[in-house]
Design a protein around this motif. Structure first.
Motif, PDB file in Angstrom:
ATOM      1  N   GLU A 145       0.833  -1.212   0.000  1.00  0.00           N
ATOM      2  CA  GLU A 145       0.000   0.000   0.000  1.00  0.00           C
ATOM      3  C   GLU A 145       0.864   1.256   0.000  1.00  0.00           C
TER       4      GLU A 145
ATOM      5  N   ASP B  99       0.715   4.074  -2.738  1.00  0.00           N
ATOM      6  CA  ASP B  99       0.140   5.391  -2.446  1.00  0.00           C
ATOM      7  C   ASP B  99       1.185   6.460  -2.132  1.00  0.00           C
TER       8      ASP B  99
ATOM      9  N   GLU C 293       4.522   5.618  -4.965  1.00  0.00           N
ATOM     10  CA  GLU C 293       3.928   5.654  -6.312  1.00  0.00           C
ATOM     11  C   GLU C 293       4.781   4.959  -7.378  1.00  0.00           C
TER      12      GLU C 293
END
Ligand code: GLA
Length: 396
Positions: free
Chosen positions: A313, A317, A320
């Motif tokens: 994750e 996020d 990137e």
């Protein structure tokens, strides 16, 4: 069907024999053969060049280099997979990449020469079994196998960690990719049955055992987006900008590795948003990697799996570097029986995911994730059932 890339003694014997037969046909003579494996990183992504922690394992996929000496100062290089016959003068090696497949071999020879090591003329035949462009370090494997082969003919003895450093330099200075030390290090030092918790600053490492009934299921998304190299270098620059900022608050900070989580949180609003996100990933990923090593060592696979999910994750996020296909592959695994955790592995923008799966469920897991990924993307992935294997050495 999933491909097995697990125990590899038999496969190495096969590759060794075929390679020697081909070598004799091409160059004549009985070569010595060196092997170096590709790797998968369980956790600790984009932390190596921030002097942080990583936790990779060496795989059963390897690169092989067969070598004999020549009576002159020439380096002749051939490949089992790629066409072309390359010949270089050892005293006049190129200093930068030529764009040919032989760059990884020549780069290593060139760095050895620049360091003043004596090299003998040689015939080399390469055989690469690490999937190319999949983020499993096929280039590091070729570099390490080539370095061992070239060194075997000279008088210089280097330790395996020194070989890893040298191969990283070849990649940085000759090939022109600003990679960290992880791939070359684990290709040299990997151990059957576990991952290495490596401190990329001191190069100290600890073995983190993977339970025998756990399989590393590696899912190849079959995509590699063009962004990969450019974005990798941009991320490095963003990290460097973060370090310059934090050094103002604490001159002892040399790398993001030195930034405490509290300092990071205090400055969440002061840094440009992108730079803060990059730093936040690296600082927390370092802690996650240390926690993951403790979890694996304690046999706590649920915790280990959760940390891998968090890592994904964060890479998606904050750092990137994921992409739609990798996210689909990770999502597709979530509710499958025997699955503990999974994430993208390697530089990102395509390549593979790595999944911790109970061995008895691994075949079914592979079949189901293949189907789900194919339905969602129209792409048929390759799935490899792997276990941690030994690092580089000579085959006999
Ligand atoms: C690539 C590089 C490694 C490392 C990873 C990201 O694989 O070769 O040095 O930086 O990306 O963790």
């Amino acid at each position: 069907m999933a491909e097995f890339a697990g125990d590899s003694r038999q496969r190495h014997t096969l590759d060794f024999t075929t390679l020697r037969v081909h070598f004799e046909k091409i160059f004549g003579g009985k070569p010595r053969v060196f092997r170096a494996p590709g790797r998968v990183n369980l956790i600790g992504e984009h932390t190596d060049y921030n002097e942080g922690f990583v936790m990779p394992a060496a795989l059963g996929f390897s690169a092989y280099v067969a070598i004999t000496s020549r009576p002159n100062r020439k380096l002749a290089i051939r490949s089992q997979e790629f066409p072309g016959e390359y010949e270089f003068d050892l005293d006049n090696l190129p200093a930068k990449r030529t764009g040919a497949w032989c760059d990884y071999v020549v780069g290593v020879a060139s760095v050895l020469r620049l360091r003043g090591y004596e090299l003998a003329g040689a015939n080399l035949l390469l055989h690469g079994k690490v999937p190319i462009g999949a983020g499993l370090s096929s280039s590091a494997a070729i570099e390490v196998a080539s370095a061992l082969a070239l060194l075997s003919l000279g008088k210089t003895e280097l330790s395996l960690p020194e070989v890893a450093r040298l191969c990283q330099q070849a990649e940085n200075n000759f090939v022109g990719a600003r990679v960290g030390i992880m791939d070359q290090f684990v290709s040299c030092m990997g151990k059957t049955g576990g991952a290495l918790l490596l401190d990329c600053r001191s190069l100290e490492f600890k073995f983190a055992p993977i339970p025998a009934d756990i399989q590393l299921v590696i899912c190849n998304s079959m995509v590699k987006h063009d962004l990969a190299t450019g974005a990798y270098n941009t991320r490095r620059e963003e990290c460097e900008e973060g370090v310059r900022y934090f050094t103002k608050w604490n001159p002892g900070i040399r790398a993001l590795r030195d930034v405490p989580i509290e300092l990071l949180d205090q400055h969440a609003k002061d840094l440009p948003a992108t730079i803060w996100k990059r730093c936040a990933h690296v600082v927390r990923e370092n802690q996650r990697t240390l926690d993951a090593a403790a979890a694996l060592t304690a046999g706590d696979l649920v915790r280990m799996g959760n940390l891998m999910q968090e890592s994904h994750e964060s890479l998606r996020d904050l750092y990137e570097v994921s992409c739609r296909e990798l996210d689909i592959m990770v999502d597709s695994a979530q509710d499958l029986p025997g699955f503990y955790g999974g994430r993208m592995t390697g530089g990102g923008f395509g390549g593979c995911t790595v999944n911790l799966v109970r061995e008895k469920n691994a075949e079914d897991f592979a079949a189901q994730i293949r189907e789900r990924y194919r339905t969602a993307t129209g792409i048929t992935p390759l799935v490899y059932l792997c276990s941690a294997q030994d690092g580089a050495g000579e085959l006999s």
